[in-house]
Design a protein around this motif. Structure first.
Motif, short mmCIF file in Angstrom:
data_model
loop_
_atom_site.label_atom_id
_atom_site.label_comp_id
_atom_site.label_asym_id
_atom_site.label_seq_id
_atom_site.Cartn_x
_atom_site.Cartn_y
_atom_site.Cartn_z
N GLU A 315 0.83 -1.20 0.00
CA GLU A 315 0.00 0.00 0.00
C GLU A 315 0.87 1.25 0.00
OE1 GLU A 315 -3.15 2.72 0.13
OE2 GLU A 315 -3.10 0.61 -0.46
N GLU A 356 -8.60 -8.22 -6.63
CA GLU A 356 -9.51 -7.24 -6.05
C GLU A 356 -8.74 -6.01 -5.55
OE1 GLU A 356 -9.35 -10.53 -3.93
OE2 GLU A 356 -9.71 -11.03 -6.04
N GLU A 357 -7.56 -6.26 -4.98
CA GLU A 357 -6.75 -5.16 -4.48
C GLU A 357 -6.18 -4.35 -5.63
OE1 GLU A 357 -3.28 -4.61 -1.06
OE2 GLU A 357 -4.31 -6.54 -1.34
N GLU A 360 -8.98 -2.10 -6.88
CA GLU A 360 -9.27 -1.00 -5.97
C GLU A 360 -8.22 0.09 -6.09
OE1 GLU A 360 -8.95 1.38 -2.38
OE2 GLU A 360 -7.51 -0.19 -2.94
N ARG A 361 -6.96 -0.29 -6.21
CA ARG A 361 -5.89 0.69 -6.38
C ARG A 361 -6.01 1.40 -7.74
NH1 ARG A 361 -0.73 -2.81 -3.96
NH2 ARG A 361 -1.46 -2.81 -1.80
#
Length: 450
Positions: A315, A356-357, A360-361
């Motif tokens: 992240e 999914e991550e 989202e990013r």
């Protein structure tokens, strides 16, 4: 016997678009005529495999061709053709021609042979030692009309082997085209009415540095092209930030024809991710280049490429990319989720970011870029520039009731611009001074000032 028909389907980069346009001209020279997909005797798919999704689209497109035109002779070119080779013929029996990145030069004549011999299958998949130059098929007597914008290949292939990239495997080793051939093609385009020329290559900064070069460097090539009579605008894609010399920076202040728009791929704003990618620069070096470019040409607009979810991306590393978009102030960007490509170093890396991550990013990144892109267009309102007309606008039907015509073109920064002119005034290739009066979601509205 009626003239055979052809149809081209193109996926991917501007080099593929340029190759397909050349294919169309070469087939017309051999007596073919362009027809709708369902009526074509031969169909050419020019393909991209930079990411997994475009590759999947190719198989889907081949299925569609089989449904709507099962009698057509199908040829596949581009990166998927180079990657999968004759496997395409086994998987899709309608495919009778496969041409790799260097083999496309043989495709037009191959289609002629395939129509004559119903049992013939051909493939041209070998990389050549030298740039596979070809006749651009730009004879003035072919009646092609005015072409305001032209693209000219100057090199083929790439030796960088960035960890995520399949291009060195599908485009082959770097090799430069002769400067004489490039200049002759540029002259031919200018004779067709082109005022805006873009030079194309996988890493244009190192043009001429390979064994196939003729001693002309990329800055020298730009100066030679810029000096051609009739050229109004000059662009190039794609440069690599690592190889962007100070001489190249200074050209943006030296050559008035060189447009104040530069596509400068970043890929990630995180130094640690850039190192894993093998990009050869860090953010300090990249932002220093941006600073020097803006000092030389204060009105320069930058666009970029960005990959989200590279293996192991945290992240915090992703947030570095968001910070980089702010710091570099890109007017636009092409951003994608990372996907494994066969044979690349990244495909074997651990710690893949969940899909999914990634998504989202990507949404967060694109929301930020959309804000900056909108701000760029809004900031143009009230300014003056010029627009090179390319054709009648698709909005023509809505706005032609008052005896005026709506035209579309681009300004030097690459923005799409729509403007209305008195009937009969506009024509492709005309350079019109304008004043920007409104910003739309992806374009500008303008009025002529003279």
């Amino acid at each position: 016997m009626s003239q055979p028909g052809f149809h081209c389907l193109t996926f991917g980069c501007q080099m593929n678009v340029n190759d397909s346009q050349w294919m169309a001209r070469a087939l017309v020279r051999r007596g073919f005529v362009e027809r709708p997909l369902e009526e074509a005797d031969v169909v050419f798919l020019n393909t991209c495999s930079v990411r997994e999704k475009p590759e999947q689209k190719v198989h889907s497109a081949l299925g569609r061709v089989r449904q709507v035109n099962p009698r057509a002779v199908v040829g596949v070119g581009g990166c998927v053709a180079q990657q999968l080779g004759v496997e395409l013929m086994r998987r899709h029996p309608q495919v009778r021609l496969v041409v790799g990145s260097d083999g496309i030069i043989h495709a037009p004549e191959a289609f002629v042979r395939l129509l004559e011999d119903k049992g013939l299958h051909l493939n041209y998949l070998e990389f050549t030692a030298e740039y596979p130059d070809r006749d651009p098929c730009l004879d003035k007597n072919e009646g092609a009309g005015v072409t305001p914008v032209a693209f000219v290949n100057i090199m083929q292939g790439c030796d960088n082997f960035c960890a995520y990239c399949i291009v060195p495997f599908t485009r082959g080793p770097r090799k430069s085209r002769s400067s004489t051939a490039i200049l002759e093609e540029c002259k031919s385009w200018l004779a067709q009415g082109a005022g805006d020329i873009t030079l194309l290559g996988q890493n244009v900064n190192v043009y001429g540095c390979d064994d196939g070069g003729d001693g002309t460097s990329f800055p020298e090539l730009l100066r030679k092209v810029a000096a051609l009579p009739g050229l109004k605008r000059l662009r190039f894609v794609t440069p690599h930030p690592r190889d962007f010399s100070e001489e190249m920076v200074q050209l943006f202040g030296e050559l008035p024809q060189l447009c104040p728009r530069l596509h400068l791929p970043l890929q990630s704003g995180s130094d640690s991710v850039l190192a894993r990618m093998g990009r050869g620069y860090d953010m300090a070096r990249y932002l220093d280049l941006v600073s020097r470019l803006r000092k030389t040409r204060p009105d320069i607009a930058l666009s970029t490429d960005l990959i989200v979810g590279f293996p192991g991306e945290t992240e915090e590393e992703f947030r570095d990319t968001l910070h980089a978009v702010e710091a570099a102030d890109f007017m636009s960007s092409f951003s994608f989720c990372y996907s494994d490509r066969p044979g690349t170093r990244a495909s074997a890396m651990p710690f893949k970011v969940p899909r999914e991550e990634q998504l989202e990013r990507l949404e967060r990144l694109q929301n930020l870029q959309n804000e900056k892109s909108a701000a760029w267009l809004v900031g143009r309102v009230g300014m003056n520039s010029d627009v090179l007309l390319e054709g009648r606008s698709r909005r023509e039907a809505e706005e032609s009731s008052d005896g005026r015509e709506t035209w579309q073109g681009h300004d030097p920064w690459g923005d799409t611009v729509n403007l209305t002119l008195p009937t009969g005034v506009g024509r492709p290739g005309l350079l019109v001074p304008v004043h920007f009066i409104a910003a739309k979601k992806h374009s500008l509205m303008a009025e002529a000032t003279a």
